[in-house]
Scaffold this active site. Sequence first.
Site, PDB file in Angstrom:
ATOM      1  N   LYS A  12       0.836  -1.205   0.000  1.00 49.91           N
ATOM      2  CA  LYS A  12       0.000   0.000   0.000  1.00 49.91           C
ATOM      3  C   LYS A  12       0.873   1.259   0.000  1.00 49.91           C
ATOM      4  CE  LYS A  12      -3.783  -0.233   2.386  1.00 49.91           C
ATOM      5  NZ  LYS A  12      -4.785  -0.187   3.489  1.00 49.91           N
ATOM      6  N   GLU A  41      -5.756  -0.269  15.715  1.00 54.86           N
ATOM      7  CA  GLU A  41      -6.787  -1.297  15.569  1.00 54.86           C
ATOM      8  C   GLU A  41      -8.009  -0.725  14.860  1.00 54.86           C
ATOM      9  OE1 GLU A  41      -9.316  -4.504  18.288  1.00 54.86           O
ATOM     10  OE2 GLU A  41      -8.031  -2.998  19.235  1.00 54.86           O
ATOM     11  N   ASP A  70      -9.079   2.820   4.577  1.00 51.91           N
ATOM     12  CA  ASP A  70      -9.588   1.487   4.831  1.00 51.91           C
ATOM     13  C   ASP A  70     -10.192   1.029   3.520  1.00 51.91           C
ATOM     14  OD1 ASP A  70     -10.001  -0.815   6.295  1.00 51.91           O
ATOM     15  OD2 ASP A  70     -12.012  -0.238   6.910  1.00 51.91           O
TER      16      ASP A  70
END
Length: 205
Positions: A12, A41, A70
Amino acid sequence: MEIVLGTTNAGKLKEYRELLADAPVTLLSLADVGLADMDVEETGETFTANARLKARAYAESSGKFALADDSGLCVDALNGAPGVYSARYGGGSLDASGRCRKLLGEIEGVEDRSAHFACVIAVAHPQQETCLIAQGICEGTIAQEESKGTKGFSYDPIFIPNGYDLTFGDLDVEIKHQISHRAVATRKLVLMLQAFVADEGKDGL
């Protein structure tokens, strides 16, 4: 404008450096700001919630603007799964190839193999709560088997974007950078960043 890229995913990081090569920003890795071991997290229930909470955490810890995203694969036959749980699909014992094989097994024999990749990018200010948010989607189908191609990562070897007969693991990087979910979201983000830089950040994000 320096922006910390909040990810520990090497694939990424490489992709964002390429996608943002012409943007008015200098990308810093977590290692560049002494946060190489920081991993936030993902407790949100949506891509937007996870991107936002990660960007805010990295911005607060680094004292700099921070970018986090995300993203995930949403398969129609699995009611949108693995979705926000794409990176954890099947449990922590599986690697990327293992997750691909699990997914293929879940839809073995299923006729409708439609799916899409989704990506939400958030850029957070170190002293402000608001974030820039950009979203992108790439529609496609799930291949019958995992590709041997090595040009992608994660679920790329089993995802065939609409209009092509090769997976993201086989397609040229230049093509992926035009049509992928992350590319679409990044193009929207670049326009936002250009406007922000032009205004010299006087009003914040």
